[in-house]
Scaffold this motif. Structure first.
Motif, PDB file in Angstrom:
ATOM      1  N   ARG A  56       0.869  -1.177   0.000  1.00  0.00           N
ATOM      2  CA  ARG A  56       0.000   0.000   0.000  1.00  0.00           C
ATOM      3  C   ARG A  56       0.905   1.226   0.000  1.00  0.00           C
ATOM      4  O   ARG A  56       1.195   1.802   1.043  1.00  0.00           O
ATOM      5  CB  ARG A  56      -0.922   0.047   1.212  1.00  0.00           C
ATOM      6  CG  ARG A  56      -1.932   1.213   1.103  1.00  0.00           C
ATOM      7  CD  ARG A  56      -2.876   1.323   2.281  1.00  0.00           C
ATOM      8  NE  ARG A  56      -3.939   2.279   1.981  1.00  0.00           N
ATOM      9  CZ  ARG A  56      -4.912   2.611   2.812  1.00  0.00           C
ATOM     10  NH1 ARG A  56      -4.967   2.066   4.016  1.00  0.00           N
ATOM     11  NH2 ARG A  56      -5.832   3.491   2.458  1.00  0.00           N
ATOM     12  N   ARG A  63       0.041   2.370  11.584  1.00  0.00           N
ATOM     13  CA  ARG A  63      -1.114   3.270  11.568  1.00  0.00           C
ATOM     14  C   ARG A  63      -1.235   3.999  10.233  1.00  0.00           C
ATOM     15  O   ARG A  63      -2.336   4.174   9.706  1.00  0.00           O
ATOM     16  CB  ARG A  63      -1.007   4.265  12.716  1.00  0.00           C
ATOM     17  CG  ARG A  63      -2.171   5.233  12.814  1.00  0.00           C
ATOM     18  CD  ARG A  63      -2.100   6.070  14.072  1.00  0.00           C
ATOM     19  NE  ARG A  63      -3.115   7.108  14.110  1.00  0.00           N
ATOM     20  CZ  ARG A  63      -3.241   7.993  15.088  1.00  0.00           C
ATOM     21  NH1 ARG A  63      -2.412   7.956  16.117  1.00  0.00           N
ATOM     22  NH2 ARG A  63      -4.182   8.913  15.045  1.00  0.00           N
ATOM     23  N   VAL A  64      -0.099   4.406   9.670  1.00  0.00           N
ATOM     24  CA  VAL A  64      -0.118   5.071   8.365  1.00  0.00           C
ATOM     25  C   VAL A  64      -0.588   4.092   7.286  1.00  0.00           C
ATOM     26  O   VAL A  64      -1.368   4.442   6.400  1.00  0.00           O
ATOM     27  CB  VAL A  64       1.265   5.656   8.038  1.00  0.00           C
ATOM     28  CG1 VAL A  64       1.328   6.136   6.595  1.00  0.00           C
ATOM     29  CG2 VAL A  64       1.590   6.801   8.994  1.00  0.00           C
ATOM     30  N   HIS A  65      -0.122   2.844   7.360  1.00  0.00           N
ATOM     31  CA  HIS A  65      -0.590   1.833   6.410  1.00  0.00           C
ATOM     32  C   HIS A  65      -2.103   1.677   6.496  1.00  0.00           C
ATOM     33  O   HIS A  65      -2.790   1.599   5.472  1.00  0.00           O
ATOM     34  CB  HIS A  65       0.093   0.495   6.701  1.00  0.00           C
ATOM     35  CG  HIS A  65      -0.439  -0.638   5.883  1.00  0.00           C
ATOM     36  ND1 HIS A  65       0.072  -0.975   4.653  1.00  0.00           N
ATOM     37  CD2 HIS A  65      -1.465  -1.507   6.110  1.00  0.00           C
ATOM     38  CE1 HIS A  65      -0.609  -1.998   4.155  1.00  0.00           C
ATOM     39  NE2 HIS A  65      -1.541  -2.348   5.028  1.00  0.00           N
ATOM     40  N   ASP A  66      -2.625   1.628   7.720  1.00  0.00           N
ATOM     41  CA  ASP A  66      -4.058   1.407   7.899  1.00  0.00           C
ATOM     42  C   ASP A  66      -4.898   2.563   7.371  1.00  0.00           C
ATOM     43  O   ASP A  66      -5.981   2.361   6.828  1.00  0.00           O
ATOM     44  CB  ASP A  66      -4.377   1.185   9.379  1.00  0.00           C
ATOM     45  CG  ASP A  66      -3.863  -0.153   9.896  1.00  0.00           C
ATOM     46  OD1 ASP A  66      -3.547  -1.040   9.077  1.00  0.00           O
ATOM     47  OD2 ASP A  66      -3.755  -0.310  11.127  1.00  0.00           O
ATOM     48  N   THR A  67      -4.404   3.788   7.536  1.00  0.00           N
ATOM     49  CA  THR A  67      -5.187   4.963   7.153  1.00  0.00           C
ATOM     50  C   THR A  67      -4.855   5.490   5.761  1.00  0.00           C
ATOM     51  O   THR A  67      -5.652   6.226   5.168  1.00  0.00           O
ATOM     52  CB  THR A  67      -4.969   6.109   8.156  1.00  0.00           C
ATOM     53  OG1 THR A  67      -3.585   6.508   8.139  1.00  0.00           O
ATOM     54  CG2 THR A  67      -5.343   5.673   9.564  1.00  0.00           C
ATOM     55  N   GLY A  68      -3.661   5.158   5.255  1.00  0.00           N
ATOM     56  CA  GLY A  68      -3.239   5.682   3.962  1.00  0.00           C
ATOM     57  C   GLY A  68      -2.822   7.134   3.989  1.00  0.00           C
ATOM     58  O   GLY A  68      -2.636   7.756   2.939  1.00  0.00           O
ATOM     59  N   LEU A  69      -2.638   7.682   5.195  1.00  0.00           N
ATOM     60  CA  LEU A  69      -2.293   9.097   5.345  1.00  0.00           C
ATOM     61  C   LEU A  69      -0.896   9.207   5.955  1.00  0.00           C
ATOM     62  O   LEU A  69      -0.671   8.746   7.076  1.00  0.00           O
ATOM     63  CB  LEU A  69      -3.323   9.766   6.252  1.00  0.00           C
ATOM     64  CG  LEU A  69      -3.400  11.294   6.261  1.00  0.00           C
ATOM     65  CD1 LEU A  69      -3.770  11.825   4.879  1.00  0.00           C
ATOM     66  CD2 LEU A  69      -4.419  11.758   7.301  1.00  0.00           C
ATOM     67  N   ASN A  73       0.469  10.213   9.891  1.00  0.00           N
ATOM     68  CA  ASN A  73      -0.777  10.300  10.645  1.00  0.00           C
ATOM     69  C   ASN A  73      -0.604   9.564  11.979  1.00  0.00           C
ATOM     70  O   ASN A  73      -1.254   8.551  12.248  1.00  0.00           O
ATOM     71  CB  ASN A  73      -1.921   9.687   9.829  1.00  0.00           C
ATOM     72  CG  ASN A  73      -3.272   9.856  10.493  1.00  0.00           C
ATOM     73  OD1 ASN A  73      -3.499  10.838  11.204  1.00  0.00           O
ATOM     74  ND2 ASN A  73      -4.162   8.906  10.280  1.00  0.00           N
ATOM     75  N   ASP A  74       0.301  10.088  12.803  1.00  0.00           N
ATOM     76  CA  ASP A  74       0.688   9.414  14.039  1.00  0.00           C
ATOM     77  C   ASP A  74       1.403  10.435  14.930  1.00  0.00           C
ATOM     78  O   ASP A  74       1.572  11.598  14.546  1.00  0.00           O
ATOM     79  CB  ASP A  74       1.586   8.208  13.736  1.00  0.00           C
ATOM     80  CG  ASP A  74       2.776   8.549  12.844  1.00  0.00           C
ATOM     81  OD1 ASP A  74       3.177   9.737  12.796  1.00  0.00           O
ATOM     82  OD2 ASP A  74       3.326   7.644  12.199  1.00  0.00           O
ATOM     83  N   TYR A 117      -1.107  18.564   4.857  1.00  0.00           N
ATOM     84  CA  TYR A 117      -1.681  17.613   3.902  1.00  0.00           C
ATOM     85  C   TYR A 117      -2.172  18.279   2.615  1.00  0.00           C
ATOM     86  O   TYR A 117      -2.902  17.657   1.840  1.00  0.00           O
ATOM     87  CB  TYR A 117      -2.811  16.829   4.563  1.00  0.00           C
ATOM     88  CG  TYR A 117      -2.304  15.851   5.603  1.00  0.00           C
ATOM     89  CD1 TYR A 117      -1.416  14.832   5.262  1.00  0.00           C
ATOM     90  CD2 TYR A 117      -2.694  15.959   6.933  1.00  0.00           C
ATOM     91  CE1 TYR A 117      -0.932  13.947   6.204  1.00  0.00           C
ATOM     92  CE2 TYR A 117      -2.216  15.067   7.885  1.00  0.00           C
ATOM     93  CZ  TYR A 117      -1.339  14.069   7.518  1.00  0.00           C
ATOM     94  OH  TYR A 117      -0.850  13.194   8.450  1.00  0.00           O
TER      95      TYR A 117
END
Length: 203
Positions: free
Chosen positions: A32, A53-59, A62-63, A81
């Protein structure tokens, strides 16, 4: 193959990057790619690789690391962003998994495949924030050096680049041991960011 990518329209190249699968066999959660990019960006942020967490949200960022980085830069989330102002290209675009002492290093296939192709299109970038040892090794000239040594010599590449320690909470001890960083470097960084992309909308 590289030459065919180099002739692609920018949007098409970015679409290929977002569909990349070259490391798929080595990624515990699958590919991803997480990047933020626009040819109008004047600041480039180069980190290590996405965390879970970034992988999960794609943002990207973001942590808690991102919260500290935005604080260092003196900008809010909306500004951070805004891809028209700020590009984010980690050394590895996908979450590499976790080892005994934290996240694994960026996959080595990623940077040779895509990095130069993307960087050469970012002609408006005037400041590159180079975060952590893997980004330092790729982006900064000279012999191998520790992160602390690179950051201490920040004026050698300023104002085009700025070597930074990783903003992770894991580096709290480093920040306490090196108070000069937040006293001397951060005010210069915030002034430069304001010059390039302006203050937050609420300022």
């Amino acid at each position: 193959m590289t030459s065919s990518y180099s002739r692609m329209p920018f949007d098409e190249l970015v679409a290929w990057v977002r569909q990349c699968r070259i490391c798929e066999a080595h990624l515990p959660l699958g590919p991803r790619p997480v990047i933020q990019i626009s040819q109008s960006a004047r600041i480039l942020v180069v980190g290590q690789a996405p965390g879970r967490r970034v992988h999960d949200t794609g943002l990207p960022f973001n942590d808690p690391s991102g919260d500290r980085l935005r604080n260092w830069m003196g900008i809010d989330r909306d500004t951070f962003y805004d891809e028209r102002k700020l590009a984010i290209l980690p050394m590895g675009f996908c979450y590499p998994g976790t080892g005994k002492s934290g996240d694994l290093p960026p996959r080595p296939e990623c940077a040779p495949a895509w990095r130069d192709l993307l960087l050469e299109r970012l002609e408006q970038v005037e400041l590159t924030l180079v975060i952590g040892q893997y980004a330092h090794a790729w982006h900064l000239p000279g012999p191998k050096a520790s992160v602390t040594e690179r950051v201490k010599r920040w004026r050698e590449v300023w104002p085009a680049m700025l070597p930074l320690p990783h903003p992770s909470p894991r580096n709290n001890l480093w920040l306490r041991r090196n108070p000069w960083f937040e006293e001397d470097v951060i005010p210069e960084l915030q002034h430069r960011v304001k010059e390039l992309i302006g203050p937050p909308p609420s300022a």
